[in-house]
Motif scaffolding. Structure first.
Motif, PDB file in Angstrom:
ATOM      1  N   ASN A 100      85.819  76.217  20.450  1.00  0.00           N
ATOM      2  CA  ASN A 100      86.386  77.393  20.505  1.00  0.00           C
ATOM      3  C   ASN A 100      87.323  78.009  21.496  1.00  0.00           C
ATOM      4  N   GLY A 101      87.832  78.935  21.386  1.00  0.00           N
ATOM      5  CA  GLY A 101      89.099  79.397  22.330  1.00  0.00           C
ATOM      6  C   GLY A 101      88.998  79.159  23.926  1.00  0.00           C
ATOM      7  N   LYS A 102      87.532  79.287  24.240  1.00  0.00           N
ATOM      8  CA  LYS A 102      87.297  78.922  25.568  1.00  0.00           C
ATOM      9  C   LYS A 102      87.304  77.703  26.053  1.00  0.00           C
ATOM     10  N   GLU A 103      86.770  76.960  24.956  1.00  0.00           N
ATOM     11  CA  GLU A 103      87.038  75.315  25.277  1.00  0.00           C
ATOM     12  C   GLU A 103      88.132  74.821  25.128  1.00  0.00           C
ATOM     13  N   ILE A 104      88.934  75.356  24.276  1.00  0.00           N
ATOM     14  CA  ILE A 104      90.444  74.856  24.307  1.00  0.00           C
ATOM     15  C   ILE A 104      91.214  75.242  25.787  1.00  0.00           C
ATOM     16  N   ALA A 105      90.875  76.641  26.138  1.00  0.00           N
ATOM     17  CA  ALA A 105      91.478  77.114  27.429  1.00  0.00           C
ATOM     18  C   ALA A 105      90.766  76.343  28.514  1.00  0.00           C
ATOM     19  N   ASN A 106      89.722  75.819  28.613  1.00  0.00           N
ATOM     20  CA  ASN A 106      89.123  75.024  29.788  1.00  0.00           C
ATOM     21  C   ASN A 106      89.741  73.514  29.712  1.00  0.00           C
ATOM     22  N   THR A 107      89.705  72.980  28.671  1.00  0.00           N
ATOM     23  CA  THR A 107      90.353  71.614  28.550  1.00  0.00           C
ATOM     24  C   THR A 107      91.831  71.762  28.952  1.00  0.00           C
ATOM     25  N   ALA A 108      92.431  72.602  28.684  1.00  0.00           N
ATOM     26  CA  ALA A 108      93.926  72.760  29.079  1.00  0.00           C
ATOM     27  C   ALA A 108      94.004  73.001  30.496  1.00  0.00           C
ATOM     28  N   ASP A 119     102.420  65.937  27.676  1.00  0.00           N
ATOM     29  CA  ASP A 119     103.065  67.029  26.556  1.00  0.00           C
ATOM     30  C   ASP A 119     102.485  66.806  25.205  1.00  0.00           C
ATOM     31  N   ALA A 120     102.141  65.586  24.680  1.00  0.00           N
ATOM     32  CA  ALA A 120     101.661  65.681  23.474  1.00  0.00           C
ATOM     33  C   ALA A 120     100.379  66.338  23.393  1.00  0.00           C
ATOM     34  N   LEU A 121      99.381  66.334  24.287  1.00  0.00           N
ATOM     35  CA  LEU A 121      98.108  67.236  24.533  1.00  0.00           C
ATOM     36  C   LEU A 121      98.507  68.709  24.467  1.00  0.00           C
ATOM     37  N   MET A 122      99.327  69.099  25.277  1.00  0.00           N
ATOM     38  CA  MET A 122      99.586  70.412  25.291  1.00  0.00           C
ATOM     39  C   MET A 122     100.245  71.004  23.846  1.00  0.00           C
ATOM     40  N   THR A 123     101.156  70.187  23.408  1.00  0.00           N
ATOM     41  CA  THR A 123     101.720  70.309  21.942  1.00  0.00           C
ATOM     42  C   THR A 123     100.377  70.537  20.813  1.00  0.00           C
ATOM     43  N   GLY A 124      99.564  69.610  21.032  1.00  0.00           N
ATOM     44  CA  GLY A 124      98.234  69.682  19.992  1.00  0.00           C
ATOM     45  C   GLY A 124      97.551  70.958  20.267  1.00  0.00           C
ATOM     46  N   LEU A 125      97.402  70.961  21.598  1.00  0.00           N
ATOM     47  CA  LEU A 125      96.498  72.291  21.823  1.00  0.00           C
ATOM     48  C   LEU A 125      97.103  73.754  21.620  1.00  0.00           C
ATOM     49  N   ALA A 126      98.453  73.677  21.683  1.00  0.00           N
ATOM     50  CA  ALA A 126      99.281  74.882  21.004  1.00  0.00           C
ATOM     51  C   ALA A 126      98.961  75.063  19.578  1.00  0.00           C
ATOM     52  N   GLY A 127      99.286  73.909  19.074  1.00  0.00           N
ATOM     53  CA  GLY A 127      99.051  74.206  17.655  1.00  0.00           C
ATOM     54  C   GLY A 127      97.678  74.333  17.072  1.00  0.00           C
ATOM     55  N   ARG A 128      96.790  74.036  17.627  1.00  0.00           N
ATOM     56  CA  ARG A 128      95.310  74.526  17.363  1.00  0.00           C
ATOM     57  C   ARG A 128      95.310  76.101  17.674  1.00  0.00           C
ATOM     58  N   MET A 129      95.882  76.514  18.774  1.00  0.00           N
ATOM     59  CA  MET A 129      95.844  77.912  18.928  1.00  0.00           C
ATOM     60  C   MET A 129      96.347  78.810  17.844  1.00  0.00           C
ATOM     61  N   LEU A 130      97.519  78.020  17.149  1.00  0.00           N
ATOM     62  CA  LEU A 130      98.234  78.887  16.347  1.00  0.00           C
ATOM     63  C   LEU A 130      97.928  78.796  14.838  1.00  0.00           C
ATOM     64  N   GLU A 131      96.734  77.870  14.412  1.00  0.00           N
ATOM     65  CA  GLU A 131      96.118  77.709  13.207  1.00  0.00           C
ATOM     66  C   GLU A 131      95.214  79.164  12.972  1.00  0.00           C
ATOM     67  N   GLY A 132      95.579  79.290  11.607  1.00  0.00           N
ATOM     68  CA  GLY A 132      95.053  80.598  11.043  1.00  0.00           C
ATOM     69  C   GLY A 132      94.111  81.431  11.564  1.00  0.00           C
ATOM     70  N   GLY A 133      94.639  82.464  12.560  1.00  0.00           N
ATOM     71  CA  GLY A 133      93.734  83.517  13.253  1.00  0.00           C
ATOM     72  C   GLY A 133      92.996  82.851  14.444  1.00  0.00           C
ATOM     73  N   PHE A 134      92.992  81.456  14.648  1.00  0.00           N
ATOM     74  CA  PHE A 134      92.135  80.986  15.866  1.00  0.00           C
ATOM     75  C   PHE A 134      92.534  81.783  17.157  1.00  0.00           C
TER      76      PHE A 134
END
Length: 157
Positions: A100-108, A119-134
């Motif tokens: 969920n959002g909290k877990e993504i934020a905690n990982t980052a 950078d690859a990780l941060m780009t991947g996390l940003a991509g997940r954040m931008l997925e359909g309403g996430f």
């Protein structure tokens, strides 16, 4: 603590949970911290080696990875091989689907707290954040943590 040190059959989830519990106890209980500080470093080092020995990181999902890296960051443990393996695992398609959002934020946040730039990780996390309403699943604190993370690591996306 002795039982944890001698347990060679711990699963990746058990290792991650142990690291997170140690971080919580150490952070919130000064008596515990004073009593076990000398034992915590070698114990967490042993747990990190266990994670790498059988590639336990490669079996963890997004939630378990988040809990693991949060604990490692709180304990200021920076075994680069573990962090590299976590970053690679997070980027495997589908691993973040359960997070969920909290877990993504905690990982980052954990990566940024220790100044580990990937950078690859941060780009991947940003991509997940931008997925359909996430992004809507993030709390204000989670969104602020993500913004801080990107700023701290100098990552633009």
């Amino acid at each position: 603590l002795r039982q944890l040190q001698s347990e060679a059959r711990m699963s990746g989830r058990q290792v991650g949970d142990s690291v997170a519990v140690l971080a919580c106890l150490r952070g919130h209980d000064p008596a515990f911290r004073k009593r076990v500080d000398g034992q915590t470093r070698p114990l967490v080092a042993a747990l990190q080696r266990r994670l790498l020995a059988d590639d336990l990181v490669g079996r963890l999902g997004g939630r378990d990875l988040s809990r693991l890296v949060w604990g490692l960051a709180q304990l200021q443990r920076r075994l680069q091989a573990v962090w590299d393996r976590v970053a690679a695992r997070v980027l495997v398609k589908g691993v973040l689907d359960e997070a969920n959002g909290k877990e993504i934020a905690n990982t980052a946040w954990a990566f940024a707290k220790l100044g580990i730039r990937n950078d690859a990780l941060m780009t991947g996390l940003a991509g997940r954040m931008l997925e359909g309403g996430f992004l809507a699943s993030f709390t204000a604190q989670g969104a602020a943590n993500m913004a801080w993370t990107f700023a701290k690591l100098g990552h633009q996306n």
